[in-house]
Design a protein around this motif. Structure first.
Motif, mmCIF file in Angstrom:
data_model
loop_
_atom_site.group_PDB
_atom_site.id
_atom_site.type_symbol
_atom_site.label_atom_id
_atom_site.label_comp_id
_atom_site.label_asym_id
_atom_site.label_seq_id
_atom_site.Cartn_x
_atom_site.Cartn_y
_atom_site.Cartn_z
ATOM 1 N N ASN A 44 -52.956 102.384 45.524
ATOM 2 C CA ASN A 44 -53.417 100.997 45.508
ATOM 3 C C ASN A 44 -54.932 100.956 45.631
ATOM 4 O O ASN A 44 -55.505 101.500 46.587
ATOM 5 C CB ASN A 44 -52.796 100.200 46.662
ATOM 6 N N GLY A 68 -52.124 88.280 39.750
ATOM 7 C CA GLY A 68 -52.294 89.389 38.827
ATOM 8 C C GLY A 68 -53.437 90.310 39.216
ATOM 9 O O GLY A 68 -53.358 91.532 39.011
ATOM 10 N N ALA A 103 -51.590 92.362 42.126
ATOM 11 C CA ALA A 103 -50.393 93.122 41.776
ATOM 12 C C ALA A 103 -50.603 94.027 40.571
ATOM 13 O O ALA A 103 -50.087 95.144 40.536
ATOM 14 C CB ALA A 103 -49.231 92.161 41.519
ATOM 15 N N VAL A 104 -51.353 93.554 39.579
ATOM 16 C CA VAL A 104 -51.561 94.337 38.361
ATOM 17 C C VAL A 104 -52.871 95.119 38.437
ATOM 18 O O VAL A 104 -52.904 96.333 38.220
ATOM 19 C CB VAL A 104 -51.558 93.424 37.117
ATOM 20 N N GLY A 105 -53.962 94.422 38.780
ATOM 21 C CA GLY A 105 -55.253 95.093 38.806
ATOM 22 C C GLY A 105 -55.376 96.113 39.906
ATOM 23 O O GLY A 105 -55.853 97.239 39.679
ATOM 24 N N HIS A 133 -52.717 97.192 41.816
ATOM 25 C CA HIS A 133 -51.443 97.908 41.980
ATOM 26 C C HIS A 133 -50.880 97.769 43.397
ATOM 27 O O HIS A 133 -50.237 98.678 43.899
ATOM 28 C CB HIS A 133 -51.602 99.392 41.626
ATOM 29 N N LEU A 184 -48.295 95.829 45.061
ATOM 30 C CA LEU A 184 -47.158 94.930 44.866
ATOM 31 C C LEU A 184 -46.807 94.200 46.164
ATOM 32 O O LEU A 184 -46.394 93.033 46.130
ATOM 33 C CB LEU A 184 -45.948 95.704 44.353
ATOM 34 N N ALA A 206 -41.269 88.763 37.626
ATOM 35 C CA ALA A 206 -42.516 89.522 37.768
ATOM 36 C C ALA A 206 -42.347 90.649 38.778
ATOM 37 O O ALA A 206 -42.828 91.772 38.554
ATOM 38 C CB ALA A 206 -43.641 88.589 38.193
ATOM 39 N N TYR A 257 -40.312 93.422 37.222
ATOM 40 C CA TYR A 257 -41.090 94.115 36.188
ATOM 41 C C TYR A 257 -42.105 95.063 36.810
ATOM 42 O O TYR A 257 -42.250 96.222 36.387
ATOM 43 C CB TYR A 257 -41.794 93.086 35.309
ATOM 44 N N PHE A 258 -42.845 94.600 37.816
ATOM 45 C CA PHE A 258 -43.840 95.454 38.465
ATOM 46 C C PHE A 258 -43.187 96.644 39.157
ATOM 47 O O PHE A 258 -43.800 97.711 39.276
ATOM 48 C CB PHE A 258 -44.652 94.653 39.479
ATOM 49 N N THR A 317 -41.740 99.345 36.366
ATOM 50 C CA THR A 317 -42.770 99.975 35.540
ATOM 51 C C THR A 317 -43.647 100.945 36.330
ATOM 52 O O THR A 317 -44.568 101.535 35.764
ATOM 53 C CB THR A 317 -43.676 98.907 34.902
ATOM 54 N N SER A 318 -43.375 101.116 37.612
ATOM 55 C CA SER A 318 -44.150 102.039 38.432
ATOM 56 C C SER A 318 -43.235 103.104 39.008
ATOM 57 O O SER A 318 -42.325 102.788 39.787
ATOM 58 C CB SER A 318 -44.853 101.286 39.577
#
Length: 434
Positions: free
Chosen positions: A146, A201, A204-206, A208, A210, A244, A247-248, A251-252
């Motif tokens: 992270n 986002g 959670a996305v940028g 990482h 979650l 969401a 999905y997160f 995909t990890s």
């Protein structure tokens, strides 16, 4: 100089000479000057009685903060001494944030509600810009996959902690302004979903992260729920959040491994013998709770903190609490969080301001929800998400943001309508005895 007389021949009544100077102090009926009277009124407002919700939230926040400092000291002193540092090295850093955060909490409690409405947009913008610092090379720090920390001159901070409070304030202000329009889909989703999705986002996305992303999603859902939107409109954001999160997770590989480790039977050989595997920390967390029993091993007598439990002072501090203070100590902490939630829900129930209701709902979902998730991870009810236990876990920015949120709740508690004071009883006249 002759004195004029009236038509009756009598001299008119003369009045006392008046002081016409503008800077002369006014005199009230009691003979006190107006300046002294105003000062006494201002002092009376400072020491005016506060609602019971104010006392409940403030006292539980202070007790939990003190509890957290004690547990951080107990969990870190052994490793600090082993590293050649002072046993108070870690707890002093945590105490510095508590010394800053507690006065700020009471300072925020004096702010009017209109102040929180005015800073809702600027707070979200500044917190988002602060979060963007984690992507700057040389500032961003990666931990367990992270990239959600920054480090400047030896000082490390987690910007996403301030996004939680700023998002709750922003959602409260936007939904408050649209109270009469919340029956329309477009007014519910715009700008809540685009802006909220951007903020979530980034984390959670940028970054990482979650776990923090899920807490931000919960704040968004909590604010929508307490704003009073229709159930069918609330279900769509809920389904989006669930989609969401799934999905997160899938995909990890790292997240999937942690999820699968939580589903493995504790007594299985694969989990029991995982010396450095995905079950390692979860197994030792359960062992710590089991070692504590009912009354615990005693404060400072934990065995798992001697290198067996890596996240002993942050994500798994509840396990050290259970090992040293037992089931009774864990129950006391959970009761304190329950009382904190009761005080916040009383604000939601009693207030007439939609802004106060929405923001209070978002804050209580954040703090109490995060406490439930953290304790659930230690008990292996949830996969490891990496969220700290509010007030107790090591982390200065986490403690500071939670204390600021408590200050907002205390500010709201001051606005609650107070029950009318009971009229003094009038004694019945004595009957004449003949």
């Amino acid at each position: 100089m002759p004195v004029a007389t009236t038509t009756t021949g009598r001299r008119p009544l003369t009045t006392a000479p008046t002081n016409t100077r503008e800077d002369a102090p006014a005199v009230d009926a009691s003979g006190e000057t107006g300046t002294g009277f105003a000062a006494r009124v201002s002092l009376g407002r400072v020491f005016a009685p506060v609602p019971s919700e104010f006392l409940l939230i403030a006292s539980t926040a202070l007790i939990l903060t003190g509890f957290g400092l004690m547990m951080v000291l107990s969990a870190t002193m052994a490793t600090s001494v082993a590293a050649g540092d002072s046993p108070f090295e870690v707890v002093m850093k945590q105490a510095a944030f508590a010394i800053i955060g507690i006065p700020l909490m009471f300072l925020c409690s004096r702010m009017p509600v209109r102040f929180w409405k005015k800073i809702a947009w600027p707070a979200l913008i500044l917190a988002t810009l602060f979060q963007l610092l984690v992507f700057i090379p040389g500032l961003g720090v990666t931990n367990d996959g992270n990239q959600n920390w920054i480090q400047i001159a030896g000082f490390q901070a987690q910007p996403s902690e301030f996004l939680k409070l700023s998002l709750a304030l922003w959602l409260g202000y936007v939904l408050y302004r649209k109270q009469s329009l919340l029956r329309s889909w477009k007014h519910v989703f715009i700008p809540v979903v685009p802006v909220g999705g951007l903020v979530i986002g980034l984390v959670a996305v940028g970054s990482h992260d979650l776990g923090t992303g899920l807490i931000l999603m919960a704040i968004l859902l909590g604010c929508l729920f307490f704003s009073g939107v229709r159930l069918r409109m609330f279900l769509v954001p809920l389904l989006l959040v669930i989609f969401a999160a799934v999905y997160f997770a899938v995909t990890s590989p790292n997240r999937m491994a942690r999820i699968m480790s939580s589903l493995v039977n504790f007594d299985s050989t694969a989990c029991y013998n995982a010396a450095v595997g995905d079950c390692y920390q979860a197994v030792h967390g359960v062992w710590a709770l089991a070692n504590g029993g009912l009354f615990g091993l005693g404060l400072g007598n934990s065995r798992e903190k001697y290198g067996w439990l890596p996240a002993k002072s942050n994500d798994y501090i509840f396990a050290i609490l259970g090992e040293e203070l037992g089931l009774i100590g864990c129950a006391v902490v959970l009761v304190l969080f329950t009382l904190f939630a009761v005080g916040a829900f009383h604000i939601i129930r009693k207030t007439h301001d939609p802004f106060i209701r929405i923001v209070s709902g978002g804050i209580i979902v954040w703090i109490v929800g995060q406490a439930i998730v953290n304790t659930g991870v230690v008990l292996r009810l949830f996969p490891v998400l990496g969220v700290p236990l509010p007030f107790l876990s090591q982390g200065g920015t986490s403690l500071l943001s939670v204390l600021l949120a408590c200050g907002v709740l205390l500010s709201f508690a001051r606005t609650l309508p107070q029950p009318p004071a009971a009229a003094p009883a009038v004694a019945a006249p004595a009957r004449r005895v003949r």
